[in-house]
Design an enzyme around this catalytic site. Structure first.
Site, PDB file in Angstrom:
ATOM      1  N   ARG A  56      44.590  37.746 -31.366  1.00  0.00           N
ATOM      2  CA  ARG A  56      44.635  36.624 -30.474  1.00  0.00           C
ATOM      3  C   ARG A  56      43.667  36.419 -29.410  1.00  0.00           C
ATOM      4  O   ARG A  56      43.514  35.176 -29.134  1.00  0.00           O
ATOM      5  CB  ARG A  56      45.977  36.779 -29.698  1.00  0.00           C
ATOM      6  CG  ARG A  56      47.429  36.831 -30.709  1.00  0.00           C
ATOM      7  CD  ARG A  56      48.543  37.516 -30.113  1.00  0.00           C
ATOM      8  NE  ARG A  56      49.769  37.201 -30.870  1.00  0.00           N
ATOM      9  CZ  ARG A  56      50.222  37.894 -31.908  1.00  0.00           C
ATOM     10  NH1 ARG A  56      49.179  38.861 -32.434  1.00  0.00           N
ATOM     11  NH2 ARG A  56      51.256  37.418 -32.614  1.00  0.00           N
ATOM     12  N   GLY A 124      47.889  40.568 -42.800  1.00  0.00           N
ATOM     13  CA  GLY A 124      48.968  39.524 -42.579  1.00  0.00           C
ATOM     14  C   GLY A 124      48.664  38.611 -41.098  1.00  0.00           C
ATOM     15  O   GLY A 124      49.125  37.432 -41.325  1.00  0.00           O
ATOM     16  N   SER A 197      59.994  37.178 -36.674  1.00  0.00           N
ATOM     17  CA  SER A 197      58.543  37.434 -36.808  1.00  0.00           C
ATOM     18  C   SER A 197      57.744  36.647 -35.813  1.00  0.00           C
ATOM     19  O   SER A 197      57.871  35.608 -35.630  1.00  0.00           O
ATOM     20  CB  SER A 197      58.292  36.835 -38.242  1.00  0.00           C
ATOM     21  OG  SER A 197      56.867  36.741 -38.460  1.00  0.00           O
ATOM     22  N   ASP A 353      56.700  48.121 -36.505  1.00  0.00           N
ATOM     23  CA  ASP A 353      55.530  48.684 -37.379  1.00  0.00           C
ATOM     24  C   ASP A 353      55.532  50.280 -37.136  1.00  0.00           C
ATOM     25  O   ASP A 353      54.789  51.087 -37.739  1.00  0.00           O
ATOM     26  CB  ASP A 353      54.176  48.419 -36.775  1.00  0.00           C
ATOM     27  CG  ASP A 353      53.908  46.795 -37.005  1.00  0.00           C
ATOM     28  OD1 ASP A 353      54.517  46.653 -38.209  1.00  0.00           O
ATOM     29  OD2 ASP A 353      53.276  46.294 -36.257  1.00  0.00           O
TER      30      ASP A 353
HETATM   31  C1  S3P Z   1      52.516  41.053 -35.558  1.00  0.00           C
HETATM   32  C2  S3P Z   1      53.856  40.806 -35.820  1.00  0.00           C
HETATM   33  C3  S3P Z   1      54.565  41.740 -36.847  1.00  0.00           C
HETATM   34  C4  S3P Z   1      53.950  43.229 -37.158  1.00  0.00           C
HETATM   35  C5  S3P Z   1      52.405  42.981 -37.271  1.00  0.00           C
HETATM   36  C6  S3P Z   1      51.709  42.145 -36.445  1.00  0.00           C
HETATM   37  C7  S3P Z   1      51.600  40.330 -34.742  1.00  0.00           C
HETATM   38  O1  S3P Z   1      54.553  41.147 -38.127  1.00  0.00           O
HETATM   39  O2  S3P Z   1      54.470  43.863 -38.156  1.00  0.00           O
HETATM   40  O3  S3P Z   1      51.950  44.206 -37.662  1.00  0.00           O
HETATM   41  O4  S3P Z   1      50.496  40.458 -34.229  1.00  0.00           O
HETATM   42  O5  S3P Z   1      52.269  39.003 -34.632  1.00  0.00           O
HETATM   43  P1  S3P Z   1      55.989  40.222 -38.128  1.00  0.00           P
HETATM   44  O6  S3P Z   1      55.883  39.095 -37.458  1.00  0.00           O
HETATM   45  O7  S3P Z   1      55.706  39.712 -39.892  1.00  0.00           O
HETATM   46  O8  S3P Z   1      56.861  40.944 -37.967  1.00  0.00           O
END
Ligand code: S3P
Length: 471
Positions: A56, A124, A197, A353
């Protein structure tokens, strides 16, 4: 008797570990490694910067007009993928010799169309947040990633961003590679999250940043709030309130669009998700007494500490303070006899996590640990329920895999058998590799992890810290 922590000391060197390389189907090197029992963890250590906050910081600094400085940034592959993507969008990002990162933003609304596909590697978070960012810019971008990321669901962000006017051509099943065409202007929406999420929440809020009017996200279950905290620091206007939903109070986050972000100096605290591997290792290794410095303890992230304490873990907070707008403390962790518990599913989002390493703690506890409400673990870097059930079973633990959780009967402190030279599969998932490394420390025959390379996505110093030996 426990040794007291040695300030400024080094960790004890581990017993010899062995490594051996292999090639994946694509010819990439898969360095396997056998983690074996080691002496107590004592002294003081610091784990790298928080991954969520690091992503971020780079993104928001890249949107501000002027120069931001970031210290304590995680220099792991996932975050470097975000830095590379922000550079392609026009941000000027430089790492100074002292480890401070300087970012001159391209300005919200002034991002450049990337000339090449944005390669998101294994990340992701980079992908979903960046999709949000670009959804309200009038440009086209292609996102690619590794085999793990290319299997992960993107419809969860494609759906709300399409409602805001962006269009997508994704691979079948809504996965990467995908092409995004941003909308300019985009349309503000009110979006109630169908899954808990933070990535989806953040994608919609970031799209809302460059959208006229007010974009709202309703969170039935609170998830990590780094986006909200940090965007406020960069000068965006957010209103956070509560409304009554069908199952009780829900968090409502409203962001005012067409914001002007100003630069900010960000200090990134250490990542509680990385600290978790050492917290569990210190709880499990007899004689351990370890201080982990500067750990982020935002309530939306600290569930693992709560659960390990419920299991009997001796974890104390020293010097609670604030770093970069986030609560942090040094954690003193002493070896403890753990007892199995039923983990409250309501705590899942604040430790989503950390389940792989919690399962390792459960495998050594006295009695049974039951977890549920973990459907989201099946769509992380790997299917973490299946991967951990199979890896822990291979190491001699008693594990029952359910649809939405694992039931683990612990060994009451007895070392696990281990896998000797049979390799456990990590499926390109850093957290499976590190959790099974911890399992290796408390095993008789050692645990061989097939591929330690993914550890570099989130915790590049893990091997040195754990074994006292460069990989
Ligand atoms: C994260 C959110 C989580 C987490 C990922 C980091 C983030 O995922 O598992 O490692 O930085 O916003 P989800 O939003 O898919 O739960």
């Amino acid at each position: 008797m426990n040794q007291g922590p040695i300030r400024n000391g080094h960790l004890n060197r581990g017993a010899p570990c062995h490594r051996a390389g292999a090639l994946s189907k694509t010819g990439a090197e898969m360095p396997s490694f056998t983690f074996t029992s080691r002496p107590a963890l004592t002294g003081t250590l610091r784990v790298p910067g928080d991954k969520s906050i690091s992503h971020r910081a780079l993104m928001f600094a890249g949107l501000a007009v002027g120069e931001s400085r970031i210290t304590g940034l995680l220099e792991g592959e996932d975050v470097l993928a975000t830095a590379a993507a922000m550079r392609q969008l026009g941000a000027d990002i430089v790492r100074g010799a002292d480890g401070t990162w300087r970012v001159r933003g391209a300005g919200l609304g002034s991002l450049l169309e990337p000339r090449q596909a944005l390669d998101m590697g294994n990340s992701g978070t980079s992908t979903r947040l960046m999709m949000g960012l670009l959804a309200s810019h009038g440009l086209t971008a292609t996102f690619t990633g590794d085999a793990s990321l290319s299997g992960r669901p993107m419809n969860r962000v494609i759906d709300p961003l399409s409602r805001m006017g962006a269009s997508f051509e994704a691979s079948s099943g809504g996965t990467l590679p995908l092409m995004l065409r941003g909308a300019s202007p985009a349309v503000p929406i009110t979006y109630r999250l169908p899954v808990a999420s933070a990535q989806v929440k953040s994608a919609v809020l970031l799209a809302g940043l460059n959208t006229p009017g007010i974009t709202r996200v309703i969170e039935p279950v609170a998830t990590r709030d780094h986006t909200e905290r940090m965007l406020t620091g960069f000068g965006a206007t957010l209103e956070i309130g509560e409304e009554n939903g069908p199952n009780g109070p829900e968090r409502v986050i409203a962001i005012h669009g067409e914001a002007d972000l100003r630069p900010l100096d960000v200090v990134v605290p250490s990542d509680p998700s990385s600290a978790a591997f050492f917290i569990v290792a210190a709880l499990l290794l007899p004689g351990s007494d370890l201080v982990i410095e500067n750990v982020g303890l935002n309530a939306t992230r600290a569930g693992i500490v709560t659960v390990l304490r419920q299991m009997g873990g001796d974890i104390t907070e020293l010097e609670r303070r604030e770093v970069g707008g986030e609560p942090v403390a040094d954690l003193r962790v002493r070896h403890s006899a753990l007892t199995g518990i039923d983990v409250d599913p309501a705590i899942v989002p604040s430790m989503v996590d950390e389940f792989p390493v919690l399962f390792v703690a459960a495998a050594l506890a006295k009695g049974t640990t039951r977890t549920s409400g973990l459907d989201e673990l099946r769509v992380k870097e790997s299917d973490r329920l299946a991967a951990m059930a199979s890896a822990l079973t291979a190491a001699g633990a008693i594990v029952e895999e359910q649809e939405d959780g694992l039931i683990i009967t612990g060994s009451d402190g007895e070392p696990l058998r281990g896998t000797a030279n049979a390799k456990v599969k990590t499926h390109l998932d850093h957290r499976i590799a590190m959790a099974m490394a911890v399992a290796g420390l408390v095993s008789r025959d050692g645990v061989t992890v097939d591929d330690t390379a993914p550890i570099a996505t989130s915790f590049p110093t893990f091997m040195q810290l754990l074994t006292g030996d460069a990989v």
